[in-house]
Motif scaffolding. Structure first.
Motif, PDB file in Angstrom:
ATOM      1  N   ILE A 152       4.454   7.670  -0.610  1.00 44.29           N
ATOM      2  CA  ILE A 152       5.455   6.685  -1.004  1.00 44.29           C
ATOM      3  C   ILE A 152       4.696   5.481  -1.564  1.00 44.29           C
ATOM      4  CG2 ILE A 152       7.398   5.235  -0.283  1.00 44.29           C
ATOM      5  CD1 ILE A 152       7.914   8.241   0.089  1.00 44.29           C
ATOM      6  N   PRO A 153       4.979   5.096  -2.816  1.00 42.99           N
ATOM      7  CA  PRO A 153       4.221   4.002  -3.431  1.00 42.99           C
ATOM      8  C   PRO A 153       4.590   2.648  -2.838  1.00 42.99           C
ATOM      9  CG  PRO A 153       5.979   4.688  -4.875  1.00 42.99           C
ATOM     10  CD  PRO A 153       5.967   5.654  -3.709  1.00 42.99           C
ATOM     11  N   GLU A 159       0.818  -1.203   0.000  1.00 42.77           N
ATOM     12  CA  GLU A 159       0.000   0.000   0.000  1.00 42.77           C
ATOM     13  C   GLU A 159       0.859   1.263   0.000  1.00 42.77           C
ATOM     14  OE1 GLU A 159       1.305  -0.633   4.047  1.00 42.77           O
ATOM     15  OE2 GLU A 159       0.367  -2.023   2.676  1.00 42.77           O
ATOM     16  N   THR A 160       0.236   2.357  -0.422  1.00 40.55           N
ATOM     17  CA  THR A 160       0.901   3.659  -0.400  1.00 40.55           C
ATOM     18  C   THR A 160       0.878   4.189   1.031  1.00 40.55           C
ATOM     19  OG1 THR A 160       0.276   4.110  -2.679  1.00 40.55           O
ATOM     20  CG2 THR A 160       0.794   6.019  -1.318  1.00 40.55           C
ATOM     21  N   ILE A 161       1.996   4.805   1.447  1.00 38.40           N
ATOM     22  CA  ILE A 161       2.061   5.426   2.769  1.00 38.40           C
ATOM     23  C   ILE A 161       2.442   6.891   2.595  1.00 38.40           C
ATOM     24  CG2 ILE A 161       2.659   3.284   3.965  1.00 38.40           C
ATOM     25  CD1 ILE A 161       5.596   4.347   4.050  1.00 38.40           C
ATOM     26  N   THR A 162       2.313   7.673   3.662  1.00 40.24           N
ATOM     27  CA  THR A 162       2.740   9.068   3.603  1.00 40.24           C
ATOM     28  C   THR A 162       4.077   9.207   4.318  1.00 40.24           C
ATOM     29  OG1 THR A 162       1.497   9.634   5.592  1.00 40.24           O
ATOM     30  CG2 THR A 162       0.402   9.995   3.480  1.00 40.24           C
ATOM     31  N   ASP A 215      16.594  15.755   2.988  1.00 42.11           N
ATOM     32  CA  ASP A 215      15.963  14.778   2.098  1.00 42.11           C
ATOM     33  C   ASP A 215      15.938  15.269   0.654  1.00 42.11           C
ATOM     34  OD1 ASP A 215      15.357  12.751   3.890  1.00 42.11           O
ATOM     35  OD2 ASP A 215      13.266  13.359   4.171  1.00 42.11           O
ATOM     36  N   THR A 216      16.134  14.329  -0.241  1.00 44.92           N
ATOM     37  CA  THR A 216      15.868  14.507  -1.667  1.00 44.92           C
ATOM     38  C   THR A 216      14.979  13.340  -2.065  1.00 44.92           C
ATOM     39  OG1 THR A 216      17.720  13.149  -2.421  1.00 44.92           O
ATOM     40  CG2 THR A 216      18.172  15.508  -2.049  1.00 44.92           C
ATOM     41  N   LEU A 217      14.357  13.431  -3.236  1.00 45.73           N
ATOM     42  CA  LEU A 217      13.547  12.287  -3.680  1.00 45.73           C
ATOM     43  C   LEU A 217      14.418  11.044  -3.842  1.00 45.73           C
ATOM     44  CD1 LEU A 217      10.927  13.753  -6.173  1.00 45.73           C
ATOM     45  CD2 LEU A 217      10.634  13.088  -3.778  1.00 45.73           C
ATOM     46  N   PHE A 218      15.669  11.237  -4.260  1.00 44.05           N
ATOM     47  CA  PHE A 218      16.556  10.085  -4.417  1.00 44.05           C
ATOM     48  C   PHE A 218      16.820   9.414  -3.070  1.00 44.05           C
ATOM     49  CE2 PHE A 218      20.816   8.141  -4.710  1.00 44.05           C
ATOM     50  CZ  PHE A 218      20.501   7.149  -5.618  1.00 44.05           C
ATOM     51  N   ILE A 219      17.116  10.202  -2.046  1.00 43.01           N
ATOM     52  CA  ILE A 219      17.360   9.640  -0.712  1.00 43.01           C
ATOM     53  C   ILE A 219      16.124   8.883  -0.222  1.00 43.01           C
ATOM     54  CG2 ILE A 219      17.676  10.264   1.724  1.00 43.01           C
ATOM     55  CD1 ILE A 219      19.600  12.487   0.751  1.00 43.01           C
ATOM     56  N   VAL A 220      14.956   9.480  -0.384  1.00 38.39           N
ATOM     57  CA  VAL A 220      13.717   8.829   0.048  1.00 38.39           C
ATOM     58  C   VAL A 220      13.492   7.544  -0.740  1.00 38.39           C
ATOM     59  CG1 VAL A 220      11.204   9.084   0.212  1.00 38.39           C
ATOM     60  CG2 VAL A 220      12.703  10.992   0.858  1.00 38.39           C
ATOM     61  N   SER A 221      13.788   7.587  -2.042  1.00 43.09           N
ATOM     62  CA  SER A 221      13.578   6.390  -2.870  1.00 43.09           C
ATOM     63  C   SER A 221      14.481   5.238  -2.428  1.00 43.09           C
ATOM     64  CB  SER A 221      13.794   6.702  -4.355  1.00 43.09           C
ATOM     65  OG  SER A 221      15.174   6.841  -4.663  1.00 43.09           O
ATOM     66  N   VAL A 222      15.714   5.535  -2.075  1.00 38.84           N
ATOM     67  CA  VAL A 222      16.639   4.488  -1.612  1.00 38.84           C
ATOM     68  C   VAL A 222      16.173   3.953  -0.259  1.00 38.84           C
ATOM     69  CG1 VAL A 222      18.998   4.023  -0.826  1.00 38.84           C
ATOM     70  CG2 VAL A 222      18.620   5.325  -2.926  1.00 38.84           C
ATOM     71  N   ARG A 223      15.799   4.855   0.627  1.00 43.80           N
ATOM     72  CA  ARG A 223      15.354   4.454   1.963  1.00 43.80           C
ATOM     73  C   ARG A 223      14.166   3.493   1.881  1.00 43.80           C
ATOM     74  NH1 ARG A 223      14.848   9.544   4.632  1.00 43.80           N
ATOM     75  NH2 ARG A 223      17.076   9.426   4.960  1.00 43.80           N
ATOM     76  N   TYR A 224      13.233   3.773   0.952  1.00 40.20           N
ATOM     77  CA  TYR A 224      12.012   2.972   0.837  1.00 40.20           C
ATOM     78  C   TYR A 224      12.064   1.925  -0.281  1.00 40.20           C
ATOM     79  CZ  TYR A 224       9.794   5.650   4.440  1.00 40.20           C
ATOM     80  OH  TYR A 224       9.487   6.211   5.655  1.00 40.20           O
ATOM     81  N   SER A 271       8.506   6.383  -9.510  1.00 37.78           N
ATOM     82  CA  SER A 271       7.269   5.890  -8.889  1.00 37.78           C
ATOM     83  C   SER A 271       6.767   6.867  -7.826  1.00 37.78           C
ATOM     84  CB  SER A 271       7.469   4.488  -8.307  1.00 37.78           C
ATOM     85  OG  SER A 271       8.357   4.511  -7.202  1.00 37.78           O
ATOM     86  N   ILE A 272       7.684   7.546  -7.126  1.00 39.57           N
ATOM     87  CA  ILE A 272       7.267   8.570  -6.156  1.00 39.57           C
ATOM     88  C   ILE A 272       6.584   9.723  -6.895  1.00 39.57           C
ATOM     89  CG2 ILE A 272       8.057  10.306  -4.498  1.00 39.57           C
ATOM     90  CD1 ILE A 272      10.283   8.356  -3.671  1.00 39.57           C
TER      91      ILE A 272
END
Length: 181
Positions: A174-175, A127-130, A137-146, A152-153
């Motif tokens: 976050i998808p 499921e998608t979360i918030t 944070d950058t989108l890249f950092i968030v993408s790696v973390r998740y 997809s973000i």
């Protein structure tokens, strides 16, 4: 995946290395009639990862090592080149990170506690979360973390018109991360 048994291997050690159990390995390898008797050169099947955060140690390679290297880099511990190879520099960065965290044992192995301290999501999500953007944070950092892609973000956040501009406190979606990358 398949694995070639090395000298000194036991099913227990192999299970630890691949973040699985001896019973799960035996279930995929009916040719093993005595779990205490495996041979160097023998090819065995290893269950696929159910975690995005497998046990990693020096000598390991692959996308999980790349992810670990990025997370260490984001935490300001230089693992050397981000190349998916867990070599001496990644080992040194991991040891330094573990040493800096009071709750972590300094093992030089990326274990569940280490992944958690690096703020990595380890279980697949359907499921998608918030997520609330934090300083740095950058989108890249968030993408790696998740363990998802930047693309997809962006797909689940149509209001992000410039992916290079995020505000601290901004809430994004976050998808799902149902597949390993």
């Amino acid at each position: 995946m398949t694995y070639i048994v090395q000298a000194g291997d036991t099913l227990y050690l192999i299970a630890q290395r691949f973040n699985t159990t001896v019973n799960a390995i035996l279930a995929l390898n009916t040719q093993i009639t005595n779990p205490n008797l495996i041979f160097p050169g023998q090819v065995i099947n290893i269950p696929s990862q159910t975690s995005f955060c497998p046990l990693l140690r020096q000598g390991d390679r692959g996308s999980s090592v790349t992810r670990l290297q990025y997370l260490l880099s984001f935490a300001r511990y230089n693992p050397g080149p981000i190349d998916g190879i867990f070599g001496p520099r990644t080992q040194s960065a991991l040891n330094a990170f573990q040493f800096s965290q009071k709750e972590l044992e300094r093992t030089g192995v990326a274990d569940p506690a280490t992944w958690a301290a690096l703020a990595a999501e380890c279980q697949p999500r359907s499921e998608t979360i918030t997520y609330v953007i934090r300083p740095g944070d950058t989108l890249f950092i968030v993408s790696v973390r998740y363990n998802v892609t930047v693309e997809s973000i962006l797909r689940v956040n149509p209001l992000i018109t410039d992916p290079n501009i995020l505000r601290v406190g901004q809430i994004i979606n976050i998808p799902p991360s149902a597949k390993s990358h």
